[in-house]
Design a protein around this motif. Structure first.
Motif, PDB file in Angstrom:
ATOM      1  N   UNK A   1       0.848  -1.196   0.000  1.00 57.42           N
ATOM      2  CA  UNK A   1       0.000   0.000   0.000  1.00 57.42           C
ATOM      3  C   UNK A   1       0.882   1.242   0.000  1.00 57.42           C
ATOM      4  N   UNK A   2       0.731   2.097  -1.012  1.00 58.65           N
ATOM      5  CA  UNK A   2       1.499   3.339  -1.102  1.00 58.65           C
ATOM      6  C   UNK A   2       0.810   4.456  -0.334  1.00 58.65           C
ATOM      7  N   UNK A   3       1.609   5.380   0.177  1.00 59.47           N
ATOM      8  CA  UNK A   3       1.088   6.603   0.779  1.00 59.47           C
ATOM      9  C   UNK A   3       0.933   7.639  -0.333  1.00 59.47           C
ATOM     10  N   UNK A   4      -0.316   7.995  -0.678  1.00 59.73           N
ATOM     11  CA  UNK A   4      -0.567   8.877  -1.825  1.00 59.73           C
ATOM     12  C   UNK A   4      -1.655   9.881  -1.503  1.00 59.73           C
ATOM     13  N   UNK A   5      -1.602  11.011  -2.183  1.00 60.76           N
ATOM     14  CA  UNK A   5      -2.641  12.025  -2.122  1.00 60.76           C
ATOM     15  C   UNK A   5      -2.925  12.523  -3.530  1.00 60.76           C
ATOM     16  N   UNK A   6      -3.836  13.487  -3.631  1.00 53.59           N
ATOM     17  CA  UNK A   6      -4.208  14.069  -4.932  1.00 53.59           C
ATOM     18  C   UNK A   6      -4.559  12.972  -5.939  1.00 53.59           C
ATOM     19  N   UNK A   7      -5.416  12.046  -5.508  1.00 57.66           N
ATOM     20  CA  UNK A   7      -5.761  10.884  -6.320  1.00 57.66           C
ATOM     21  C   UNK A   7      -7.212  10.902  -6.788  1.00 57.66           C
ATOM     22  N   UNK A   8      -7.908  11.986  -6.556  1.00 56.88           N
ATOM     23  CA  UNK A   8      -9.318  12.006  -6.914  1.00 56.88           C
ATOM     24  C   UNK A   8      -9.495  11.828  -8.419  1.00 56.88           C
ATOM     25  N   UNK A   9     -10.573  11.161  -8.801  1.00 53.29           N
ATOM     26  CA  UNK A   9     -10.901  10.863 -10.204  1.00 53.29           C
ATOM     27  C   UNK A   9      -9.916   9.880 -10.844  1.00 53.29           C
TER      28      UNK A   9
ATOM     29  N   UNK B   1      -0.159  11.775  -6.430  1.00 51.83           N
ATOM     30  CA  UNK B   1       1.068  12.311  -5.854  1.00 51.83           C
ATOM     31  C   UNK B   1       1.427  11.404  -4.688  1.00 51.83           C
ATOM     32  N   UNK B   2       2.516  10.666  -4.818  1.00 57.70           N
ATOM     33  CA  UNK B   2       2.825   9.590  -3.887  1.00 57.70           C
ATOM     34  C   UNK B   2       4.197   9.776  -3.259  1.00 57.70           C
TER      35      UNK B   2
END
Length: 798
Positions: A212-220, A235-236
């Motif tokens: 499991x990666x730590x990511x953000x800005x993944x919407x859509x 953005x990971x």
């Protein structure tokens, strides 16, 4: 492998494979604003419209916009579902029904229900911070009470509602939320969302999953198909550094594991729009930020379009940017409309050919659509023809109508049908188990044959005993004759993991006086929306036992698990059910499709779609001379079925070949001949193949082997089991790990399914003869196929 395509005979244009995509636009959103960072969702709303729903805008300004709009991709027009009713700062008051504008939020569309909005940016001091937009009423409900009201979370629950990846899986009937920013840092939270019987949803945290990666800005960025959720970019945190990622990975909703073996996107992307084309099987990645994470000056847009085909498993990403001819956009948002097969996107901020932002709300609120004509990314070479269509193409030519007469196909030796691909043998465990006798009221011991096992939401298998025709049976309550059928249509459940049976509804025990009468090869279809198990039009024998005073019915009926009663809908038209009754076992070839909310039945000349709400039928003729005496299996948007040898149906397609019906385009496609030992060399219809799907794989079981005489009570052994991978179009043969195990020598019959745990379940009789009233169904056989698909639970004593 080459495929043969057969099209229905009415009004269908034939699109060649590898045709160019078509882009159209711009279509202007009347709610004129520039904000991106939000979401689009496809829904069929309460008034019958098919909508791509766009909402919110101008969150960063003092004049917010909380309107909800419907874009109709068939007419390329916008209408309001709700007008803007949010006031300006500092109070941002809502006049009437609505929630406040925002961006960067969690936006989860639940098909057939509504759209959940949680979290996001620019909400400080705003009164209505979350809600559920109900597709039926077109009103916001559960305002400020989503968490704790609509969504039930366990104690200590944590997740991010700020730019996570989110999607609802119709195949698995659950939601998936992953990643996002949590307290300023990229998160690794995974949450599964499960519907409950009271209309609420339970939140299940799934933590500590490897890879499991730590990511953000993944919407859509997430789409769902089969057992999988596919996720692109974001953005990971990679090596302690936040980067725009090119990762492409998938999460299995059944096994709760990551698959990180997929090929990365050719370029890094954050904030692209990722959609799934149900018609072609392509994942489509459009636009987004093509540069490294940095200041707003670096957040440019791109017009890139990449596709990856789920059915073919790629193998590589295909760049169709030039052919798609879409505008450059940063942070697009949109959705795929299955009724038009269009992917439609709204800005975001658009850019000109020099990379400069096109200023002004009018330009940035434009919507563009992309349609993949044919299987664009289906080639193994990973390339497409280098032609590019205009942005506004000429109208397509009128539909081509094939002749209505059935084609005559040469015999298999000269037909040119593709050979099957067999990837080898695999050894598994097989476990035979005897049933408790019917006289104990615990199981359908003594049933003749031709029953169906249907797994419902509780993980149990349900069965209405079948094939009670003929005059030699003993009526209710029980009979002692060795040769007598018991003549009972009790509804039983079987718990595979516990090996226990339960009577769910007694024959003659219905308070309404209705019950199914003497079904033979009648399909069972589980309606997940209404919690009903349907029995379709099939072979129903006359009833003449002690229960006939109360009624008894066939044709089309259902068991309602809420009222615990059998019901036959009133006022159904005579057709097409009368035609279906006269054709070879159409109800055995039925499924319930949650996406269209239809019961679908296939027979030798037509497909029939039944709408449970309106109680109306739609008929789609086909020219394929189908003869199938087994069952069908659904994978994605296809229903798979075998065409079997028959003295009355020869000449209509290759005998013992695999076909699939496209639920949405109403077309048949031949997938090639079955493996040799799934084919009946004698050319009769008794060597039938039974199928059941789990994920994107299909278990196939043939109840006898080659060389039979054509009589059902004469078998040769062993029968054959294969697993077909629909994504790869390959077969794998299953053999027993213990040579002394002769499971299918001892358990025969045409009742088979593949349980969600991964165990294939056979229900049959024993001995050297066939299953009939002299040799009733008395045993369960379990075949361990957990290494292919399934949740992996064990069975007792194994």
């Amino acid at each position: 492998m080459l495929k043969k395509l057969l099209f229905i005979s009415i009004g269908l244009a034939i699109s060649p494979a590898y045709a160019d995509p078509i882009s159209t636009g711009p279509y202007h959103d009347p709610s004129n604003y520039t904000a991106g960072w939000t979401s689009g969702a496809y829904a069929k709303v309460g008034d019958g419209r098919n909508c791509i729903i766009f909402l919110f805008g101008n969150a960063t300004s003092g004049d917010p916009n909380n309107s909800v709009r419907c874009f109709d991709s068939a007419t390329d027009t916008f209408t309001y579902l709700q007008q803007d009713n949010e006031g300006s700062g500092p109070t941002f008051a809502i006049t009437g029904n609505g929630i406040n504008d925002r961006d960067n939020h969690l936006s989860l569309s639940i098909p057939g229900r509504g759209l959940v909005i949680l979290g996001g940016a620019y909400l400080n001091g705003k009164p209505n911070q979350n809600g559920f937009f109900d597709y039926a009423s077109l009103q916001w409900v559960d305002i400020n009470t989503v968490m704790g009201g609509l969504f039930k979370a366990p104690a200590g629950f944590n997740w991010s509602a700020f730019n996570p990846a989110m999607v609802w899986s119709e195949d698995q009937n659950m939601g998936f939320v992953y990643g996002g920013a949590f307290n300023g840092s990229p998160s690794k939270f995974i949450t599964l969302i499960h519907p409950q019987s009271d209309g609420t949803y339970s939140l299940e945290p799934v933590n500590g999953v490897a890879n499991t990666d730590a990511c953000e800005n993944m919407r859509n960025s997430a789409v769902a198909a089969g057992q999988w959720v596919y996720i692109v970019g974001g953005v990971c945190n990679e090596g302690g550094v936040l980067v725009d990622s090119k990762k492409f990975r998938r999460f299995n909703l059944v096994t709760r594991q990551w698959d990180v073996s997929l090929p990365n996107l050719p370029v890094s992307r954050s904030y692209p729009q990722v959609t799934y084309d149900q018609g072609t099987g392509d994942i489509v990645v459009y636009g987004g930020n093509p540069t490294t994470l940095g200041s707003n000056a670096n957040w440019t847009g791109t017009n890139s379009v990449f596709t990856w085909n789920i059915h073919n498993q790629g193998p590589a990403w295909v760049d169709i940017t030039a052919q798609a001819n879409m505008p450059a956009v940063r942070m697009p948002f949109g959705a795929y409309d299955p009724t038009t097969e269009k992917h439609c996107y709204r800005g975001g901020a658009y850019f000109d050919s020099n990379g400069n932002i096109i200023s002004g709300g009018y330009s940035s609120s434009n919507t563009w659509c992309l349609q993949l004509a044919g299987n664009v990314s289906g080639g193994s070479s990973g390339s497409v023809p280098p032609t590019s269509p205009p942005v506004n193409p000429d109208p397509p030519p009128p539909p081509v109508t094939p002749p209505v007469s059935p084609p005559v196909t040469p015999p298999p030796s000269s037909s040119g049908a593709p050979a099957q691909i067999i990837s080898g043998e695999i050894k598994v465990t097989a476990v035979p188990q005897a049933l408790p006798p019917l006289k104990s009221s615990l199981s359908p011991y003594g049933a003749a044959k031709h029953m169906r096992l249907t797994e419902l939401g509780d993980g149990k298998l349900y069965v209405v005993a079948g094939d009670w025709g003929g005059g030699d049976y003993t009526p209710f309550p029980f009979g002692d004759s060795v040769v007598a059928q018991d003549g009972r249509q009790d509804l039983h459940s079987y718990d595979v993991l516990a090996n226990t049976w339960k009577i769910e509804a007694h024959y003659c025990g219905n308070s309404t006086g209705n019950y199914p009468r003497h079904p033979d090869e009648v399909g069972q279809l589980w309606d997940t929306k209404r919690q009903r198990m349907w029995l379709g039009p099939g072979i129903w024998y006359p009833y003449n036992d002690t229960c006939n005073q109360g009624g008894g019915f066939g044709i089309l009926s259902y068991f309602d698990f809420i009222s615990r009663q059998w019901v036959q809908p009133e006022g159904l038209p005579a057709e097409p059910m009368k035609t279906m009754q006269a054709r070879p076992r159409p109800s055995a070839h039925g499924i319930y499709d949650a996406q269209t909310d239809k019961l679908i039945f296939l027979d030798d000349r037509s497909a029939y779609y039944f709408d449970p709400d309106t109680q109306t039928w739609a008929t789609y003729p086909h020219t394929f001379g189908l003869f199938a005496d087994g069952t069908v299996a659904q994978v994605g948007r296809y229903i798979y079925i075998t065409n079997e040898a028959s003295s009355i149906m020869k000449g209509f397609g290759d005998v013992y070949s695999l076909w699939r019906w496209n639920i949405d385009t109403h077309t048949f496609e031949e997938m090639g001949l079955l493996p040799d030992d799934l084919r009946d060399g004698n050319g009769d219809d008794w060597g039938r193949v039974y199928m059941a799907a789990l994920g994107d794989k299909i278990a196939m079981y043939k109840q006898m082997n080659n060389g039979v005489s054509g009589k059902i009570n004469q078998f040769t052994y062993p029968s054959s089991v294969y697993v077909y991978d629909a994504a790869k179009d390959t077969y794998q043969k299953v053999v027993w790990d213990d040579p002394a195990t002769t499971l299918t020598d001892k358990i025969k019959g045409n009742t088979m399914t593949w349980h969600s745990s991964g165990w294939m379940v056979l229900f049959g009789c024993v001995g050297d003869a066939g299953c009939d009233y002299l040799h009733p169904m008395t045993h369960i056989g379990l075949v361990d196929l957990r290494q292919f698909e399934g949740t992996g639970e064990n069975i007792p004593n194994n």
